[in-house]
Design a protein around this motif. Structure first.
Motif, PDB file in Angstrom:
ATOM      1  N   TRP A  30      -6.316   4.234   7.282  1.00  0.00           N
ATOM      2  CA  TRP A  30      -5.157   4.271   6.388  1.00  0.00           C
ATOM      3  C   TRP A  30      -5.481   5.189   5.225  1.00  0.00           C
ATOM      4  O   TRP A  30      -6.581   5.118   4.641  1.00  0.00           O
TER       5      TRP A  30
ATOM      6  N   ARG B 150      -3.366   7.124   1.673  1.00  0.00           N
ATOM      7  CA  ARG B 150      -2.166   7.013   0.847  1.00  0.00           C
ATOM      8  C   ARG B 150      -2.021   8.236  -0.036  1.00  0.00           C
ATOM      9  O   ARG B 150      -2.997   8.924  -0.340  1.00  0.00           O
TER      10      ARG B 150
ATOM     11  N   VAL C 128      -8.121   5.239   2.176  1.00  0.00           N
ATOM     12  CA  VAL C 128      -7.984   3.834   1.780  1.00  0.00           C
ATOM     13  C   VAL C 128      -8.950   2.960   2.576  1.00  0.00           C
ATOM     14  O   VAL C 128      -9.753   2.237   2.009  1.00  0.00           O
TER      15      VAL C 128
ATOM     16  N   ASP D  75      -1.504   0.930  -6.832  1.00  0.00           N
ATOM     17  CA  ASP D  75      -1.494   1.003  -5.369  1.00  0.00           C
ATOM     18  C   ASP D  75      -0.198   1.631  -4.841  1.00  0.00           C
ATOM     19  O   ASP D  75      -0.073   1.865  -3.642  1.00  0.00           O
TER      20      ASP D  75
ATOM     21  N   TYR E  56       1.912   5.176   2.335  1.00  0.00           N
ATOM     22  CA  TYR E  56       0.728   4.852   3.123  1.00  0.00           C
ATOM     23  C   TYR E  56       0.888   5.431   4.533  1.00  0.00           C
ATOM     24  O   TYR E  56       1.917   5.213   5.190  1.00  0.00           O
TER      25      TYR E  56
END
Length: 127
Positions: free
Chosen positions: A36, A38, A48, A90, A94
């Protein structure tokens, strides 16, 4: 070739949780190290979390360690990212990523080494 489709993004308050999924089609996901990444507005795409083909190796960025958990189900051809204790920082799109590899414990941490990308899912964390 593999096609990746993310889901599970959305709007959540700080401290909340989300679970992202990435469904793979075309080839079995067991052939790929998965990850993952982002990208926030105006920033570069960043690593990530990642998991090897076997699931035996995982790694996280320092910013998400102890809050996020990556996992995979090779039977369901799906990658997951459980995100807890979310913070406003955050907030990003993503992306699911796959790297074709023969190594059972190889992971993918660098965007330049990714072979396939999903289209992305937006995660927004409000303060």
């Amino acid at each position: 070739q593999v096609q990746l489709v993310e889901s599970g993004g959305g709007l959540v308050q700080a401290g909340g949780s989300l679970r992202l999924s990435c469904a793979a089609s075309g080839r079995t996901v067991s052939r790929y190290a998965m990850g993952w990444f982002r990208q926030a507005p105006g920033k570069e795409r960043e690593f990530v979390a990642t998991i090897s083909r076997s699931g035996g190796s995982v790694d996280y960025s320092d910013s998400v360690k102890d809050r996020f958990t990556i996992s995979r189900d090779n039977v369901k051809n799906t990658l997951y990212l459980q995100m807890n204790s979310l913070k406003p920082e955050d907030t990003a799109v993503y992306y699911c990523a796959a790297k074709n590899t023969d190594g059972l414990y190889i992971v993918v941490r660098t965007p330049g080494r990714v072979d396939y990308w999903g289209q992305g899912t937006q995660v927004t964390v409000s303060s």
